[in-house]
Design a protein around this motif. Structure first.
Motif, PDB file in Angstrom:
ATOM      1  N   ALA A  71       0.830  -1.209   0.000  1.00 61.01           N
ATOM      2  CA  ALA A  71       0.000   0.000   0.000  1.00 61.01           C
ATOM      3  C   ALA A  71       0.863   1.256   0.000  1.00 61.01           C
ATOM      4  N   ALA A  85      -9.363   7.438  -0.583  1.00 66.37           N
ATOM      5  CA  ALA A  85      -9.744   7.066   0.786  1.00 66.37           C
ATOM      6  C   ALA A  85     -10.890   7.922   1.308  1.00 66.37           C
ATOM      7  N   ASP A  88     -14.001   6.301   0.769  1.00 68.82           N
ATOM      8  CA  ASP A  88     -14.054   4.966   1.370  1.00 68.82           C
ATOM      9  C   ASP A  88     -13.778   3.874   0.335  1.00 68.82           C
ATOM     10  N   GLU A  90     -10.985   1.525  -1.545  1.00 68.82           N
ATOM     11  CA  GLU A  90      -9.657   0.968  -1.328  1.00 68.82           C
ATOM     12  C   GLU A  90      -8.870   0.869  -2.625  1.00 68.82           C
ATOM     13  N   ASP A  91      -7.572   1.169  -2.533  1.00 63.49           N
ATOM     14  CA  ASP A  91      -6.654   0.883  -3.628  1.00 63.49           C
ATOM     15  C   ASP A  91      -5.961  -0.446  -3.339  1.00 63.49           C
ATOM     16  N   ARG A  92      -5.162  -0.468  -2.266  1.00 58.82           N
ATOM     17  CA  ARG A  92      -4.493  -1.713  -1.871  1.00 58.82           C
ATOM     18  C   ARG A  92      -4.780  -2.103  -0.424  1.00 58.82           C
ATOM     19  N   ASN A  93      -4.879  -1.079   0.439  1.00 54.65           N
ATOM     20  CA  ASN A  93      -5.161  -1.321   1.856  1.00 54.65           C
ATOM     21  C   ASN A  93      -5.824  -0.075   2.409  1.00 54.65           C
ATOM     22  N   LEU A  94      -7.137  -0.120   2.583  1.00 52.77           N
ATOM     23  CA  LEU A  94      -7.901   1.080   2.923  1.00 52.77           C
ATOM     24  C   LEU A  94      -7.495   1.650   4.278  1.00 52.77           C
ATOM     25  N   GLU A  95      -7.172   0.790   5.240  1.00 49.96           N
ATOM     26  CA  GLU A  95      -6.784   1.278   6.561  1.00 49.96           C
ATOM     27  C   GLU A  95      -5.526   2.142   6.453  1.00 49.96           C
ATOM     28  N   GLU A  97      -4.369   3.568   3.697  1.00 52.75           N
ATOM     29  CA  GLU A  97      -4.642   4.715   2.827  1.00 52.75           C
ATOM     30  C   GLU A  97      -5.403   5.808   3.562  1.00 52.75           C
ATOM     31  N   LYS A  98      -6.305   5.432   4.448  1.00 55.94           N
ATOM     32  CA  LYS A  98      -7.003   6.440   5.247  1.00 55.94           C
ATOM     33  C   LYS A  98      -6.023   7.144   6.186  1.00 55.94           C
TER      34      LYS A  98
END
Length: 265
Positions: A71, A85, A88, A90-95, A97-98
């Motif tokens: 990510a 993000a 909401d 996701e590209d690779r890992n939303l957590e 990326e946020k």
């Protein structure tokens, strides 16, 4: 005296001049103290900054597999306008990326080789400008997420460069311009949704001074894959470059993930 370890970008401390440090797992070097001294850099291997495996580095200190999956290497890193993000998505890992995208970002003008526009997280001020070798920088807007910063940068790319000419930067070939005046004339170029964040006067103009004894007239990049051992007298540090007396320059950031031995005379 020798130091060994995996290269990562030099850590910096804002001052007059800026202080530079090469940090390894069990030791560190204050690069400013090495000015006018002979250094020998020897390439010893690779170690991916993400997985830690001894695999050939592909880009940004990552092996190919990690660069394609991590990510921390998504396209939105280099192109903030691709950030999602805030939606909401996701590209690779939303957590992750946020965590990175949904924080205050600064769009700025910096003077390194010519006027350039760029984006950085607020927490990276003034580190980002130091890493680029900028001698001056002024914020344009502070926005709450990376997407808004990205679309502002895109709008301004039609009028300013978005990359540094590294050769001019290292030779200190910099035009005389008034960045504050330049910045204050940008109001009509800012995207509509970012207009509320545009202030008439920037909070601060940053001046950056680098530890350089003499700027080179010509520069030649050291590539550890082609020249695995190099010896030279250090004459300066600017951006993420070591500058040597003979005009050789070494971009530490380009060789993140390379295992090296540094010997001091």
């Amino acid at each position: 005296m020798t130091y060994e370890g995996v290269l990562t970008k030099m850590q910096t401390e804002f001052g007059n001049p800026i202080q530079y440090y090469l940090v390894f797992e069990n030791s560190f070097l204050n690069i400013n103290q090495l000015l006018n001294k002979e250094l020998e850099i020897t390439f010893q291997g690779y170690q991916c900054l993400n997985c830690g495996k001894k695999k050939k580095i592909f880009r940004q200190g990552f092996c190919y597999d990690c660069f394609m999956s991590s990510a921390a290497a998504g396209d939105w890193i280099m192109k903030p306008e691709l950030s999602t993000a805030h939606l909401d998505i996701e590209d690779r890992n939303l957590e992750y990326e946020k965590l990175v995208q949904l924080q205050p970002h600064i769009v700025y003008l910096a003077l390194s080789s010519e006027i350039k526009v760029g984006v950085t997280r607020k927490t990276q001020v003034p580190t980002r400008w130091i890493d680029q070798g900028a001698v001056q920088a002024v914020p344009i807007v502070e926005v709450p997420n990376r997407y808004l910063a990205g679309i502002t940068e895109v709008a301004l790319k039609n009028h300013y460069a978005d990359k540094t000419n590294w050769q001019k930067m290292l030779k200190n070939e910099i035009p005389e311009v008034d960045l504050v005046t330049e910045r204050n004339g940008l109001g009509n170029l800012i995207p509509e949704e970012v207009q509320p964040y545009f202030e008439a006067v920037p909070e601060k103009k940053y001046e950056l001074v680098y530890p350089v004894l003499e700027y080179p007239k010509k520069v030649n990049s050291l590539n550890l894959d082609k020249t695995p051992q190099f010896t030279g007298k250090l004459s300066g540090v600017k951006g993420q470059y070591l500058i040597f007396e003979d005009g050789t320059v070494f971009n530490v950031r380009t060789f993140e993930g390379y295992v090296v031995k540094i010997s001091l005379s």
